[in-house]
Write a protein that holds these residues in place. Structure first.
Motif, mmCIF file in Angstrom:
data_model
loop_
_atom_site.group_PDB
_atom_site.id
_atom_site.type_symbol
_atom_site.label_atom_id
_atom_site.label_comp_id
_atom_site.label_asym_id
_atom_site.label_seq_id
_atom_site.Cartn_x
_atom_site.Cartn_y
_atom_site.Cartn_z
ATOM 1 N N LEU A 116 0.876 -1.175 0.000
ATOM 2 C CA LEU A 116 0.000 0.000 0.000
ATOM 3 C C LEU A 116 0.907 1.217 0.000
ATOM 4 O O LEU A 116 1.902 1.251 0.722
ATOM 5 N N LEU A 117 0.558 2.241 -0.791
ATOM 6 C CA LEU A 117 1.433 3.393 -0.865
ATOM 7 C C LEU A 117 0.661 4.673 -1.122
ATOM 8 O O LEU A 117 -0.442 4.656 -1.656
ATOM 9 N N ALA A 118 1.263 5.776 -0.695
ATOM 10 C CA ALA A 118 0.811 7.126 -1.039
ATOM 11 C C ALA A 118 1.902 7.732 -1.903
ATOM 12 O O ALA A 118 3.090 7.474 -1.684
ATOM 13 N N ALA A 119 1.511 8.509 -2.898
ATOM 14 C CA ALA A 119 2.500 9.041 -3.840
ATOM 15 C C ALA A 119 2.205 10.490 -4.169
ATOM 16 O O ALA A 119 1.056 10.938 -4.151
ATOM 17 N N PRO A 141 7.815 10.619 -5.579
ATOM 18 C CA PRO A 141 8.141 10.022 -4.276
ATOM 19 C C PRO A 141 6.982 9.135 -3.811
ATOM 20 O O PRO A 141 5.821 9.498 -3.931
ATOM 21 N N GLU A 142 7.326 7.966 -3.279
ATOM 22 C CA GLU A 142 6.316 7.027 -2.811
ATOM 23 C C GLU A 142 6.582 6.672 -1.357
ATOM 24 O O GLU A 142 7.723 6.422 -0.966
ATOM 25 N N PRO A 157 11.979 6.997 -3.796
ATOM 26 C CA PRO A 157 11.921 8.014 -4.845
ATOM 27 C C PRO A 157 11.990 7.352 -6.222
ATOM 28 O O PRO A 157 12.696 6.361 -6.407
ATOM 29 N N ASP A 158 11.253 7.861 -7.183
ATOM 30 C CA ASP A 158 11.229 7.276 -8.513
ATOM 31 C C ASP A 158 11.268 8.383 -9.556
ATOM 32 O O ASP A 158 10.447 9.294 -9.544
ATOM 33 N N LEU A 159 12.238 8.312 -10.457
ATOM 34 C CA LEU A 159 12.365 9.241 -11.567
ATOM 35 C C LEU A 159 11.971 8.487 -12.821
ATOM 36 O O LEU A 159 12.467 7.377 -13.060
ATOM 37 N N GLY A 160 11.063 9.052 -13.626
ATOM 38 C CA GLY A 160 10.573 8.331 -14.790
ATOM 39 C C GLY A 160 10.523 9.177 -16.045
ATOM 40 O O GLY A 160 10.244 10.379 -15.994
#
Length: 167
Positions: A116-119, A141-142, A157-160
């Motif tokens: 489960l995540l908030a982003a 960011p998640e 952290p995710d860079l896409g």
């Protein structure tokens, strides 16, 4: 003084909302990044109004030892920079599932769980005029909840980089 400050904020908000947008009704493509071990994602955007849209990203992982998926939904606000360039910010959440099963040194390791995540999301995009293609670069960011067995920490952290066909 309070009325002047409130009026200034209202005028700034009106200025941002009055700019013309180039949000497509639909866009479908790929969002390529680390995605916290899931790799690339299938990405879909649905325009909701002139300044808002919904983005859904599905990441899959299927290997010899690990099977997992993660679905993230984001509500985004989009602002025009100039002639096809937009910047956007959004918030949302997601859910996923993972499992692994492998043997190392004669020991079997098996586990599974739910993610489960908030982003959050902030990025920049360019919508080509000649062809219905959109390129984007974003930072997402998640924050993970109840996922201590999947990850060593609760922040990812995710860079896409995204490429989507607009229709």
């Amino acid at each position: 003084m309070k009325k002047i400050i409130l009026s200034a904020f209202m005028l700034i908000g009106l200025a941002f909302s009055a700019q013309a947008q180039d949000i497509s009704k639909n866009a479908l493509g790929l969002r390529l990044g680390d995605n916290d071990g899931f790799g690339g994602e299938v990405s879909y955007q649905r325009g909701l109004s002139k300044n808002n849209r919904l983005e859904l990203d599905l990441g899959l992982r299927n290997s010899n030892n690990v099977d997992a998926f993660k679905l993230v939904g984001l509500y985004q606000w989009v602002w025009d920079i100039d002639n096809g360039f937009n910047w956007y910010a959004g918030v949302g959440g997601g859910i996923g599932s993972w499992s692994y099963d492998y043997n190392q040194g004669g020991n079997d390791y098996k586990d599974n769980g739910t993610i489960l995540l908030a982003a959050g999301d902030i990025g920049i995009e360019y919508n080509f005029k000649e062809v219905p293609i959109q390129l984007s670069l974003d930072f997402r960011p998640e924050f993970y909840f109840d996922s201590d067995r999947y990850r060593d920490h609760s922040f990812g952290p995710d860079l896409g980089l995204g490429i989507r066909y607009r229709f």
